[in-house]
Design a protein around this motif. Structure first.
Motif, short mmCIF file in Angstrom:
data_model
loop_
_atom_site.label_atom_id
_atom_site.label_comp_id
_atom_site.label_asym_id
_atom_site.label_seq_id
_atom_site.Cartn_x
_atom_site.Cartn_y
_atom_site.Cartn_z
N LEU A 1 -8.89 0.46 3.37
CA LEU A 1 -7.86 0.12 4.35
C LEU A 1 -8.42 0.01 5.72
O LEU A 1 -7.80 -0.71 6.54
CB LEU A 1 -6.43 0.87 4.18
CG LEU A 1 -6.22 1.00 2.64
CD1 LEU A 1 -4.76 1.72 2.94
CD2 LEU A 1 -5.67 -0.41 1.76
N ARG B 1 -1.99 5.78 9.04
CA ARG B 1 -0.49 5.35 8.69
C ARG B 1 -0.12 5.69 7.48
O ARG B 1 0.99 6.20 7.11
CB ARG B 1 -0.49 3.68 8.91
CG ARG B 1 0.88 3.02 8.67
CD ARG B 1 0.75 1.69 8.57
NE ARG B 1 1.78 0.83 8.13
CZ ARG B 1 1.92 0.26 7.23
NH1 ARG B 1 0.99 0.43 6.42
NH2 ARG B 1 2.77 -0.49 6.48
N GLU C 1 -7.34 3.50 10.79
CA GLU C 1 -5.77 3.36 11.30
C GLU C 1 -4.86 3.00 10.35
O GLU C 1 -3.75 3.83 10.24
CB GLU C 1 -5.80 2.06 12.04
CG GLU C 1 -4.33 1.90 12.90
CD GLU C 1 -4.35 0.66 13.77
OE1 GLU C 1 -3.03 0.42 14.19
OE2 GLU C 1 -5.25 0.09 14.48
N ARG C 2 -4.98 2.36 9.41
CA ARG C 2 -3.98 2.30 8.24
C ARG C 2 -4.38 3.46 7.15
O ARG C 2 -3.22 3.69 6.48
CB ARG C 2 -4.33 1.22 7.37
CG ARG C 2 -4.42 -0.36 7.98
CD ARG C 2 -4.36 -1.59 7.18
NE ARG C 2 -3.31 -1.67 6.17
CZ ARG C 2 -1.95 -2.39 6.80
NH1 ARG C 2 -1.79 -2.69 7.83
NH2 ARG C 2 -1.02 -2.28 5.82
N GLU D 1 0.74 -1.18 -0.15
CA GLU D 1 -0.13 -0.06 -0.02
C GLU D 1 0.76 1.36 -0.18
O GLU D 1 0.74 2.19 -0.64
CB GLU D 1 -0.87 0.13 1.19
CG GLU D 1 -1.97 -1.05 1.47
CD GLU D 1 -2.49 -1.71 2.60
OE1 GLU D 1 -3.13 -2.39 2.70
OE2 GLU D 1 -2.06 -0.79 3.52
#
Length: 646
Positions: free
Chosen positions: A239, A246, A242-243, A214
Motif C-alpha cells: 500500500l 494510516r 503513508e497508507r 483496505e
C-alpha cells in the motif's frame, strides 16, 4: 466452487475452535524484502563510504538467498522463530521481466524459501491468466485478503491464493497450519495480505476482480483471527508507507505491518549517500489508544533486507519491536560506475572501506549463493544479453522520471530524450533527408517508459523499456501561437488531473515559465526559443519546426492542438528506415476514423509493420546521442521548465 478472498469469508472459518495458547512471552523475527521488480542481478549503486563517493553493487537474488540462509542459520542456532516474507512488487522493472514475464519470478522467488508474499499492483501488469499461472507455480503462499475473485473465473480456482496463512512455532521449528484446530499449545502467527484498493480503477487488466476496502477488510480479518484464538498477527501489504501508517492508526489488533510499494528504505542512510527516511520499526497507536502496530519496509530492488524482532506480552501485545534494514554489498568498490581496472581502488583503500563496512550495521558484504548464480547465468542471462545488445553508455546515478513536483523536482530523463531528438534531426545525415532544421523538441511524459538506474546502459534497455513502441520521429511546423496553446493545453491538463499527467510537455531548445493560478489553470509568464547562444521570445506569428514522436504529432495523449492544426494541411515529415536507408514520409493531413487519428501521406504511406521498415527512429536518436555526446549520462543542467505552483 466459488472462491472469495474477502475477509468476510473468514467468519465462516472455524469459529469457536480457539486453542489454548501459551502464557509465556513470545519473540518472532521476520526477514523481509519488497519491490524487487525482477532485479535478479545486483544493482550498481553510488555510495558514500569513509567520506568518499564510490560505486559498488547491491543485492540481487543470489545475494538475497545467501543473507536469508544466514539469518535462518542464526535462528536455528538460537532456537528462535523466523519468517521470511515479500511485500509485493515482484514483477516488472528489468529486461528479465520483459523477456520472461512472470515465469522467471515464479522460478526464482520459489528458490528464496519465502514463507509468504502479497500481491502488489505490478503483479496485475499483464493479464489474469498469466497472473494465475504465476500464483500456482511460484511455490510461495500468495496473499490478498481484500481481493474478491468471485467474478473472475481465471483466478477463482487459484489454489495458492489465500487471505492469510497460519504458522505454528516450537522454538525454531515451524509448521504451516490448515486451521487453529491443529495448533495445540504452540504459539501461532497469522500473516494476511492487502493489495491496493484502488487497483480496480488503475489496473486495465484486472478483468472481473474486485478490490475491497483496505481498512474494513483488515479489521474484519483481525477480528476473525482473534476469535479463532490467534494472538500474533502480521499484515503483509503493498500500500505504501503513508497508507500503512494510516492502516495502523485505524485498525485495532495488527501487531506488525510489513509493507511495500513506496519503496521506503526506512532508517537514516544519509551518511551513505542514500538519504534519510522515517525510522525503521515505528510504532503507531491503534484507535483503541492502547495497542500499537509496528511498521517496517525495506527499500527496493532487493538491495537491502529488513530484519525486525517483535516481542509479545503474555496476552499477545507488542512490548518490543526493533531492527533495521541492511544493504547487501558485493565488497568491491570503484571510483567510477564504468568499473574498469583503472577505476579500482588501491589495496589499502579497499581494505579501509572493508573495515568501514564491517563496523556499520547498515551495510554488510554478502557473497552470492553460487548455485542460484549459476542457474541465472545458464538459464536466463544468455537470452537477456542477446536481446539487450551492446553497452552504449553508463549512468552514474539514478535518472528519475515523472511530473514536476511542488518541491521543484522534475523528470531528469524526459529532457534528455528531447535533447537527443533535437540533436539527431539536426545531424548532417538527417538534414540531408529532410532538408530542414529543427528549432525545438517536445516530449510528452508518457513517451518515457522508465527511470534509468546506475550502471551500464544497453541498446535493449532503450528499445524495450525507456522508449518502447518503435515510434518514428516527426518534424512539423507550428506557429508560435499554436505552440503556446499546446503548452497551455497539456500543462493545465496534467496539473489538473493525474489521469492526464501523461500529457505533460518536456522540451529542448525551448524554455517556459508557467504560473499556476488554481488547480488546472494558469498562464505562460515567459516562452522563449533558443537561437544560437541567445534565448529569444517566441513570436506568435512566426513558424517553428518542432521534432517529436509521431504519436504526439498526431495529437495523442491529450496533445489535441497538434491534431487541430493539421486537419486541412501540414508540412509534417515522418522519419523511418527502409531497408536500412533513412527515408522521409511527407504527410498531407490528419483526420479522425473509427480507429482514432488517421495519417494521410502524400506519396507512399508509412507502414511500420512492413518488411524492411524500421520505425524506431526515436530510439535511434537516443542511442546515437548517448554514444556521440553523453556516454556518461547525467542530468542536463537546465530543463528549461519553471513551474510556479499555486
Amino acid at each position: 466452487m466459488k472462491k472469495i478472498l474477502v475477509a468476510g469469508a473468514l467468519a465462516l472459518a472455524l469459529s469457536g475452535c480457539a486453542s489454548q495458547q501459551p502464557e509465556a512471552p513470545f519473540t518472532l523475527t521476520l526477514a523481509h524484502i519488497n519491490d524487487t521488480h525482477s532485479h535478479f542481478d545486483p544493482s550498481d549503486v553510488p555510495l558514500t563510504l569513509d567520506g568518499r563517493r564510490v560505486y559498488t553493487r547491491l543485492g540481487g537474488f543470489p545475494r538475497l538467498l545467501s543473507q536469508a540462509n544466514s539469518l535462518r542459520e542464526q535462528a536455528t542456532l538460537a532456537d528462535q522463530p523466523l519468517l521470511f516474507v515479500h511485500g509485493g512488487g515482484a514483477w516488472q522493472g528489468s529486461g528479465y521481466f520483459q523477456l520472461n514475464q512472470g515465469a522467471m519470478n515464479a522460478d526464482l522467488l520459489g528458490r528464496l524459501g519465502l514463507d509468504a508474499m502479497v500481491l502488489g499492483d505490478p503483479e496485475f501488469a499483464l493479464d489474469n491468466r498469466r497472473l494465475a499461472v504465476f500464483i500456482d507455480s511460484v511455490g510461495v503462499p500468495v496473499l490478498a485478503a481484500n481481493l474478491n475473485t468471485e467474478r473472475e473465473p481465471v483466478l477463482q480456482g487459484a489454489a495458492n491464493l489465500y487471505p492469510y496463512v497460519l504458522y505454528a512455532f516450537d522454538g525454531n521449528d515451524k509448521e504451516r497450519l490448515a486451521s487453529m484446530e491443529d495448533a495445540g499449545r504452540d504459539p501461532v502467527v497469522a500473516v494476511f495480505g492487502l493489495v491496493p484498493e484502488a487497483l480496480g480503477e488503475l489496473g486495465a487488466n484486472t478483468g472481473g476482480l474486485r478490490f475491497e476496502h483496505e481498512v474494513e477488510t483488515a479489521q474484519r480479518t483481525v477480528d476473525a483471527l482473534r476469535a479463532q484464538g490467534v494472538k500474533h498477527i502480521v499484515a503483509l501489504t503493498h500500500l505504501g508507507l503513508e497508507r500503512d501508517q494510516r492502516l495502523a492508526s485505524r485498525v485495532n489488533g495488527i501487531d506488525l505491518i510489513v509493507g511495500g510499494r513506496s519503496e521506503s528504505l526506512l532508517g537514516d542512510f544519509a551518511s551513505l549517500g542514500l538519504g534519510k527516511q522515517p525510522p525503521y520499526a515505528q510504532q503507531v497507536t491503534n484507535p483503541d489508544g492502547r495497542a500499537k502496530t509496528c511498521v517496517v519496509q525495506a527499500g527496493h530492488f532487493g538491495q537491502a533486507m529488513g530484519r525486525v524482532s517483535v516481542t509479545f506480552s503474555r496476552d499477545g501485545r507488542v512490548t518490543r519491536c526493533e531492527g533495521g534494514n541492511t544493504l547487501l554489498a558485493d565488497g568491491e568498490f570503484y571510483r567510477d560506475v564504468r568499473r574498469a581496472d583503472s577505476h579500482r581502488l588501491s589495496a589499502a583503500e579497499q581494505q579501509r572501506l572493508n573495515e568501514v563496512v564491517a563496523a556499520d550495521p547498515r551495510i554488510t558484504v554478502v557473497a552470492e549463493d553460487a548455485e542460484l548464480r549459476r542457474h541465472i547465468d545458464e538459464q536466463y542471462q544468455p537470452a537477456l544479453n542477446a536481446a539487450y545488445g551492446t553497452v552504449i553508455g553508463h549512468v552514474p546515478a539514478t535518472l528519475s522520471h515523472g511530473l514536476p513536483e511542488r518541491d521543484g523536482s522534475q523528470s531528469e530523463l524526459a529532457p534528455l530524450v528531447a535533447a537527443s531528438q533535437l540533436y539527431w534531426v539536426n545531424t548532417p545525415e538527417v538534414r540531408a533527408v529532410t532538408g530542414r532544421r529543427a528549432d525545438l523538441a517536445l516530449v510528452a511524459a508518457s513517451a518515457v517508459g522508465t527511470a534509468l538506474e546506475p550502471g551500464e546502459l544497453k541498446q535493449g534497455k532503450v528499445r524495450q523499456e525507456l522508449l518502447p513502441g518503435a515510434t518514428p520521429l516527426s518534424l512539423v511546423s507550428v506557429t508560435g501561437r499554436d505552440l503556446a496553446g499546446l503548452l497551455l493545453e497539456t500543462i493545465n491538463g496534467a496539473l489538473a488531473d493525474d489521469l492526464r499527467a501523461a500529457a505533460f510537455p518536456y522540451t529542448a531548445g525551448l524554455r517556459y515559465q508557467f504560473d499556476e493560478t488554481r488547480k488546472g489553470a494558469g498562464f505562460l509568464r515567459t516562452l522563449e526559443v533558443r537561437q544560437g547562444a541567445q534565448w529569444v521570445r517566441v513570436d506568435p506569428n512566426a513558424s517553428y519546426t518542432v521534432v517529436m514522436n509521431a504519436d504526439q504529432a498526431s495529437g495523442k495523449d491529450g496533445w489535441h492542438t497538434l491534431y487541430q492544426t493539421q486537419q486541412v494541411l501540414t508540412d509534417r515529415i515522418d522519419l523511418a528506415r527502409v531497408n536500412g536507408r533513412l527515408t522521409a514520409f511527407p504527410v498531407a493531413r490528419l483526420s479522425k476514423g473509427q480507429d482514432g487519428t488517421q495519417v494521410h501521406y502524400i506519396n507512399q504511406p508509412l507502414n511500420c509493420g512492413a518488411g524492411g521498415v524500421r520505425c524506431d527512429t526515436e530510439v535511434e536518436a537516443f542511442i546515437d546521442y548517448v554514444q556521440e555526446r553523453r556516454p556518461l549520462l547525467s542530468p542536463l543542467a537546465d530543463t528549461g521548465i519553471t513551474l510556479n505552483r499555486w
